[in-house]
Design an enzyme around this catalytic site. Structure first.
Site, PDB file in Angstrom:
ATOM      1  N   LYS A 164       0.875  -1.116  -0.052  1.00 39.60           N
ATOM      2  CA  LYS A 164       0.035   0.033  -0.144  1.00 39.60           C
ATOM      3  C   LYS A 164       0.904   1.231  -0.088  1.00 39.60           C
ATOM      4  O   LYS A 164       0.690   2.315  -0.750  1.00 39.60           O
ATOM      5  CB  LYS A 164      -0.922  -0.230   1.240  1.00 39.60           C
ATOM      6  CG  LYS A 164      -1.825   1.311   1.568  1.00 39.60           C
ATOM      7  CD  LYS A 164      -2.566   1.560   0.291  1.00 39.60           C
ATOM      8  CE  LYS A 164      -3.369   2.911   0.540  1.00 39.60           C
ATOM      9  NZ  LYS A 164      -4.457   3.206  -0.390  1.00 39.60           N
ATOM     10  N   ASN A 168       1.256   4.387  -3.159  1.00 34.83           N
ATOM     11  CA  ASN A 168       0.879   5.497  -2.948  1.00 34.83           C
ATOM     12  C   ASN A 168       2.184   6.206  -3.294  1.00 34.83           C
ATOM     13  O   ASN A 168       2.397   7.439  -3.798  1.00 34.83           O
ATOM     14  CB  ASN A 168       0.452   5.679  -1.467  1.00 34.83           C
ATOM     15  CG  ASN A 168      -0.817   5.445  -1.474  1.00 34.83           C
ATOM     16  OD1 ASN A 168      -1.427   5.079  -2.538  1.00 34.83           O
ATOM     17  ND2 ASN A 168      -1.468   5.748  -0.450  1.00 34.83           N
ATOM     18  N   GLY A 219      23.885   1.364 -14.072  1.00 35.63           N
ATOM     19  CA  GLY A 219      25.202   1.759 -14.721  1.00 35.63           C
ATOM     20  C   GLY A 219      25.047   1.643 -16.328  1.00 35.63           C
ATOM     21  O   GLY A 219      23.888   1.634 -16.841  1.00 35.63           O
ATOM     22  N   CYS A 222      24.686   4.651 -20.955  1.00 41.72           N
ATOM     23  CA  CYS A 222      23.505   5.755 -21.235  1.00 41.72           C
ATOM     24  C   CYS A 222      22.941   6.323 -19.931  1.00 41.72           C
ATOM     25  O   CYS A 222      22.670   7.464 -19.921  1.00 41.72           O
ATOM     26  CB  CYS A 222      22.507   4.881 -22.088  1.00 41.72           C
ATOM     27  SG  CYS A 222      23.016   4.166 -23.398  1.00 41.72           S
ATOM     28  N   LYS A 225      25.018   8.973 -17.746  1.00 43.55           N
ATOM     29  CA  LYS A 225      25.570  10.273 -18.435  1.00 43.55           C
ATOM     30  C   LYS A 225      24.190  10.820 -18.698  1.00 43.55           C
ATOM     31  O   LYS A 225      24.314  12.356 -18.977  1.00 43.55           O
ATOM     32  CB  LYS A 225      26.215  10.004 -19.663  1.00 43.55           C
ATOM     33  CG  LYS A 225      25.522   9.368 -20.778  1.00 43.55           C
ATOM     34  CD  LYS A 225      26.676   9.087 -21.915  1.00 43.55           C
ATOM     35  CE  LYS A 225      25.707   8.736 -23.309  1.00 43.55           C
ATOM     36  NZ  LYS A 225      24.786   9.551 -23.719  1.00 43.55           N
TER      37      LYS A 225
END
Length: 392
Positions: A164, A168, A219, A222, A225
């Protein structure tokens, strides 16, 4: 008022399926289960307020003490993990003089309804999850949901409580993320809602559960950075982006968490399974495992590495083998050819990447060797004795 609620109430009352009373004892006596839906507002320090929950549990418990038949108490209010065990059940037992799960039933059944669309959400739920101490309460909860058009998940009480809060918080996080992207997009002369609409149309990657699996840090060439670049774009356009700023900090904290788990074991010769940023590649660019190895070496650990892809690259003397391998001192010399050799020459095993060939040997090694697991060798494996999972 909820849209359509008046009509639902009128129809249910006319069919004799709904009555109201201020007499708690009568309510318990005339029914098989009580569903508790009272508020849990924040305390001044931000913790969950349980005054209403305690009061209602005491009232129901006293009524159960005077009832001859079995009765189930099902909490629907939002409560943090452990509250059923530490607050609700003790209050019910103290007031009734009975034993939960034996003399009366107990369950936790969180709701995921949005205000103003609660009826629609109830009829078409995205998820149903509940926990209980006893078969009778599980039977009631399954009966209530038997015709619902979604999967039903029976879990432990604390898991149901945690789901729950996770739901939320995830909704809140998504709103904040969308707003930050919208602000940056607008500063670039773009329509932020269109950007997010396109993002959400991709349920293969962007909405995939693959990235919602707790474990080690992210890591690669792409993600790190690109998060940095978007942060700098926001800064250049004078747009505040505190959530994006926290992403890399939280990621680094997960690397440090793993380092502390290794250090806390007291072992000095560490056998690492995997050094690339993910299985199936020799790419070490911004690999969190390479960073972790570097930190362990700097703190005095002797680190050995088993990584079949990086080893293959070195064996073929590829110019880019282990791209980014300058992060780990003397990486070529630290490579071990087989998982058996790694186990045999290490004080402990640190599982960074999961490869099929490591599962059986490490299952055997668990009997006598310390293992810190960042990838989860097999489903359902949890921390205990000499085995520690980073998030399980």
């Amino acid at each position: 008022m909820e849209n359509g609620l008046d009509e639902v109430i009128a129809d249910t009352v006319s069919r004799g399926l709904l009555t109201a009373t201020l007499d708690a004892e009568r309510a318990v006596e005339d029914t098989s289960a009580s569903l508790v839906c009272v508020g849990t507002p924040s305390n001044p320090d931000g913790s969950v307020g349980l005054a209403h929950i305690k009061q209602v549990c005491s009232i129901i418990g006293a009524a159960i003490a005077r009832k001859t038949g079995f009765h189930s108490v099902i909490i629907r209010s939002t409560i943090v993990p452990g509250t059923m065990e530490s607050v609700c059940i003790p209050a019910l037992e103290a007031a009734s003089g009975l034993t939960a799960g034996l003399d009366f039933g107990v369950g936790y059944y969180p709701e995921f309804l949005r205000e103003s669309t609660a009826i629609e959400d109830y009829d078409n739920p995205g998820m149903i999850v509940f926990g209980a101490l006893d078969k009778q309460t599980f039977a009631i909860l399954n009966l209530l949901n038997k015709d619902m058009p979604c999967d039903i998940h029976e879990v432990g009480l604390r898991t149901a409580e945690m789901v729950k809060y996770t739901s939320n918080s995830w909704r809140a996080l998504k709103v904040t993320f969308a707003n930050e992207i919208g602000n940056i997009a607008k500063a670039c002369g773009l329509d932020g809602q269109l950007v997010m609409q396109l993002l959400c149309s991709d349920d293969k990657v962007n909405m995939s559960p693959y990235f919602m699996r707790p474990g080690f840090a992210f890591g690669g060439s792409c993600l790190p950075k690109d998060v940095r670049a978007l942060q700098q774009l926001a800064k250049a356009r004078d747009v505040k982006a505190p959530l994006l700023a926290a992403v890399l900090s939280a990621n680094d904290a997960q690397i440090e968490r793993a380092a502390q788990m290794v250090t806390g074991s007291g072992k000095k010769v560490v056998g690492m399974v995997g050094i690339s940023f993910k299985p199936g590649t020799d790419d070490l660019r911004e690999s969190p495992l390479a960073e972790l190895a570097s930190r362990l070496i700097a703190s005095g650990h002797d680190v050995k590495v088993y990584d079949p892809n990086v080893s293959t690259g070195f064996a073929r003397d590829l110019a880019q083998a282990g791209r980014g391998n300058d992060v780990v001192p003397d990486l070529r010399d630290r490579m071990v050819p087989t998982i058996e050799a790694l186990i045999g020459t290490s004080d402990m095993i640190l599982v960074g990447n999961r490869y099929d060939e490591i599962v059986e040997p490490l299952n055997d090694a668990m009997k006598h060797q310390t293992i810190v697991d960042l990838a989860r060798l097999r489903p359902g494996l949890v921390s205990g004795d000499g085995y520690q999972g980073i998030c399980w």
